[in-house]
Scaffold this active site. Structure first.
Site, short mmCIF file in Angstrom:
data_model
loop_
_atom_site.label_atom_id
_atom_site.label_comp_id
_atom_site.label_asym_id
_atom_site.label_seq_id
_atom_site.Cartn_x
_atom_site.Cartn_y
_atom_site.Cartn_z
N HIS A 521 -4.94 -27.76 23.58
CA HIS A 521 -5.63 -29.31 23.35
C HIS A 521 -6.20 -30.02 22.20
CE1 HIS A 521 -9.35 -28.01 25.87
NE2 HIS A 521 -9.69 -29.50 24.63
N ASP A 572 -2.82 -24.09 28.85
CA ASP A 572 -3.79 -24.34 27.19
C ASP A 572 -4.81 -23.84 26.75
OD1 ASP A 572 -5.65 -26.50 25.92
OD2 ASP A 572 -7.15 -26.59 26.79
N SER A 689 -14.38 -27.58 23.29
CA SER A 689 -13.44 -25.93 23.96
C SER A 689 -12.72 -25.00 22.74
CB SER A 689 -12.10 -27.76 23.38
OG SER A 689 -12.79 -28.74 24.99
#
Length: 767
Positions: A521, A572, A689
């Protein structure tokens, strides 16, 4: 009045009882007279004037106490005598200027200035005659430790079978021919000691036997940085980590090395005599404990033996004990605060007795291997002895005699010279018998095995960053954990991904020299180029261009929007391929991936260990301590909830407003590891992230997951000045009753492993 012979005898006996004779200790609580001190220096007492107390002499920087740094109050009420090296009695110590050895001879060239002595800061310059090339240092400066900087200058024309071995400062050399079997011999002038090899022989390989000699004054010492570099270089040879970018000639690297899964036996001999003192002995303990922790990272099996010694030795841990290969147990035994007090009757320094214990351990092991018909394995074991002492052996006989016995037992000859390394550390330069340490220590080309240090604090400084090599080859999950290390050195796998077009940045982890692991992402669907940097924002960053981004084909954050679910993060995961190789160094090293051959080696597990077995080993408890990184590079601590805690951790997401109507919790969490906060650290912020969720095993770091999504953003409050506040205050804590949870893509999942194997085939070996 004349006294009779009988009366004279009675009077003599009465006087002897009241005052004591010179040959007998005085009765009661004997004390020594107050010391007269040292000229131009200071004197301090370890236990006032009591018997056993030491008076310690110190001088200003650049000077040293002559002829000794200390005296001991003896039981006869007198301080130990001060004598020069030639045996002359010295009435009062004084501070003398530190000087460096004079250059007495220099072949095939000239040097200047030619002086009888050289003070600290003096410089020497060397030039070669026509037809000769200089090796070593053309300019040298006298340092405050009484040694010249740089290396011995040598003028050589390359005509011999061996290169000219040179003449160190303070030495004379006999022998001017350098063909096969030719010999050179050295001796030091004045009151200097020769460290290294007195006699060297030119071999057919073009290499001289032994170690390059040096001449050292009693007051000279090694800087901590010298000890670290030289000791590291020798240990790197043992571990096959040396000269990776240079030709493997005989003069550059050893012939026999420990291979992966090899065996190394390390013996620690710690001086616990009275002169060391409790405080300094604890520095010995802590220094060696740090070395044990550093050595535990390497992909070999190490068994440790521990011996403390004073008048008699005491075995703390035999090398053949079951726990001797468990570095945590070894550390606990090393740092036991009773080890020094156990030698309550210490009056001497019996180095030979300590070495005899090592010989007995080796003999027992050799016999055991023979009885088990494992002689072939025994002859592959490497042995290293580390001796720490603050003085010279004053009882028990010559330590060198036991070293000769050990050589015979291990069958050490020119072919097997690399199966034994004996390192001698002398602490407190003035009281160390350098000749004795040199007799004990190994002598190998291009290496140093004798180190003389100014004080125990210098030993501690040397060992803090020990075994932190610039190049660890393909070893993953290594980091420098010393207090002096920078964040980049502590976390060398950490990558910042600077997304193009002003998008939010992400983190990632270096897993190979062209590959970065991160979250899918982090990249818009149309991305095909961009920039990212190795390192952290507080350090200078090296920028690499992205060649390609591989996003998992099944990743689609919008695939459940028709169910009013804004985003989902299954699959992801992304791999970033860069356009040039990262050169591994102290600030750029890969982290270990799970289910790989490299992580198996890091964990010191059998080669046939499966991915499932590795997962069970790493997540075998309910609460697994783990870590991830803030965008600043700071390490944050969390707990991976596993076993029966996992379901509870997953279900906590329904306590947050965005997930109140979620009924299919497993649909959100089946591919993820769930983490809860530990201590003051709360959760990952936006922008973190893609970073690694990792665990620490045997001081090797294994990535378990990828930071993906969470229920709470502790950095959402723009009123918080995250850049200027202390690290522990940069995240806004959750409200009472709330339980922040983060979810990290689980790298053990079969569907994730399959994808990684496909993309990294031929780059990383998977189980």
């Amino acid at each position: 009045m004349r006294l009779s012979p009988c009366e004279l005898l009675c009077l003599f006996l009465l006087l002897a009882q009241s005052t004591g004779t010179p040959d007998q200790p005085p009765q009661g609580n004997a004390e020594c007279p107050e010391d007269t001190g040292i000229t131009d220096g200071n004197a301090t007492y370890t236990d006032e004037l009591r018997v056993g107390s030491m008076v310690m002499y110190t001088c200003a920087r650049g000077y040293y106490p002559y002829p000794a740094a200390s005296r001991v109050c003896q039981s006869n009420g007198k301080w130990t005598e001060l004598r020069s090296k030639t045996g002359h009695l010295i009435r009062q110590p004084s501070c003398r200027e530190i000087k460096c050895p004079s250059q007495l001879d220099f072949e095939n060239g000239s040097y200047f200035p030619r002086l009888t002595s050289y003070s600290v800061g003096s410089a020497l310059s060397f030039e070669c005659f026509d037809g000769y090339n200089i090796r070593g240092s053309a300019q040298r400066t006298c340092q405050i430790n009484g040694k010249w900087n740089g290396t011995t200058p040598i003028c050589d024309d390359g005509s011999g079978n061996c290169l000219n071995p040179g003449i160190p400062a303070g030495a004379r050399k006999t022998g001017i021919r350098y063909r096969i079997d030719d010999k050179v011999k050295y001796h030091c002038m004045g009151n200097m000691d020769l460290i290294g090899s007195e006699l060297r022989v030119c071999q057919e390989s073009g290499e001289w036997t032994g170690t390059e000699p040096s001449c050292q004054y009693p007051f000279s010492f090694d800087f901590p940085t010298e000890v670290k570099d030289q000791f590291d270089a020798s240990i790197a040879n043992i571990l096959d980590l040396t000269q990776r970018n240079k030709p493997k000639t005989e003069s550059l690297a050893r012939r026999i090395k420990i291979k992966k899964d090899g065996l190394l036996h390390v013996y620690f001999l710690l001086d616990a005599s009275k002169s060391v003192g409790q405080k300094h002995f604890e520095m010995f303990q802590n220094s060696i404990a740090a070395f044990v922790e550093g050595l535990a990272r390497f992909e070999i099996t190490v068994n440790f033996g521990i011996v403390t010694y004073a008048t008699v030795p005491k075995v703390i841990l035999p090398v053949y004990d079951h726990d001797s290969a468990d570095w945590t147990v070894v550390q606990a035994k090393l740092t036991n605060r009773t080890l020094y007090r156990d030698h309550h009757d210490r009056t001497g320094t019996n180095i030979r007795a300590a070495l005899d214990v090592v010989y007995e351990m080796m003999s027992f092991q050799k016999t055991s291997f023979h009885l088990q018909k494992r002689d072939q394995i025994w002859y592959t074991i490497r042995h290293a002895i580390l001796l720490l002492t603050d003085g010279k052996s004053n009882m028990g006989g010559r330590p060198k005699d036991t070293i000769i016995k050990i050589h015979r037992l291990l069958e050490i000859d020119e072919k097997r010279r690399d199966f034994l390394d004996v390192y001698a550390f002398g602490i407190g330069n003035l009281d160390v018998d350098r000749t004795e340490l040199n007799d004990i220590a190994s002598k190998k080309p291009g290496e140093n095995h004798v180190f003389v240090m100014e004080d125990p604090e210098s030993l501690k400084a040397s060992f803090e960053d020990m075994l932190d090599f610039p190049d660890f080859g393909d070893m993953c999950g290594l980091a420098n954990e010393s207090s002096a290390a920078t964040i980049r050195e502590k976390f060398p796998w950490l990558v910042h991904i600077k997304a193009p077009l002003g998008s939010d940045s992400c983190l990632g982890s270096l897993i190979a020299n062209r590959w970065i692991l991160t979250a899918a992402h982090c990249f818009p669907p149309t991305i095909d180029s961009g920039l990212f940097a190795i390192g952290i924002r507080s350090d200078p960053e090296q920028i690499y261009r992205i060649r390609n981004v591989h996003v998992h084909e099944l990743y689609d954050s919008r695939k459940k929007q028709h169910e009013n679910i804004k985003e989902v993060y299954e699959y992801d995961i992304a791999l970033v391929e860069i356009d040039e190789e990262v050169k591994f160094s102290k600030v750029a090293r890969p982290i270990c991936l799970p289910c790989t051959e490299a992580s198996n080696r890091a964990l010191k597990k059998l080669a046939q260990m499966t991915c499932d077995q590795q997962e069970k080993y790493l997540i075998s408890v309910r609460d697994v301590p783990a870590h991830f990184h803030a965008s600043s590079g700071r390490k944050l601590n969390v707990i991976i909830e596993s076993q029966d805690q996992k379901e509870t951790c997953n279900n906590k997401i329904t306590h947050w407003p965005d997930f109140e109507n979620v009924t299919d919790v497993p649909g959100y969490t089946s591919q993820f590891l769930c983490t809860a906060m530990q201590g003051r650290d709360v959760a990952a912020c936006k922008g973190e992230s893609g970073g690694a969720l990792y665990v620490d095993k045997n001081k090797r770091y294994i990535q378990m997951g990828i930071v993906s999504w969470g229920v709470y953003n502790p950095c959402r409050n723009k009123a918080y000045d995250y850049s200027t506040q202390p690290p522990e205050l940069r995240r806004e804590p959750a409200r009472p009753g709330q339980s922040p949870r983060d979810f990290h893509l689980n790298l053990f999942k079969p569907e994730i492993q399959t994808w990684l194997k496909e993309k990294l085939e031929g780059i990383i070996g998977f189980l």
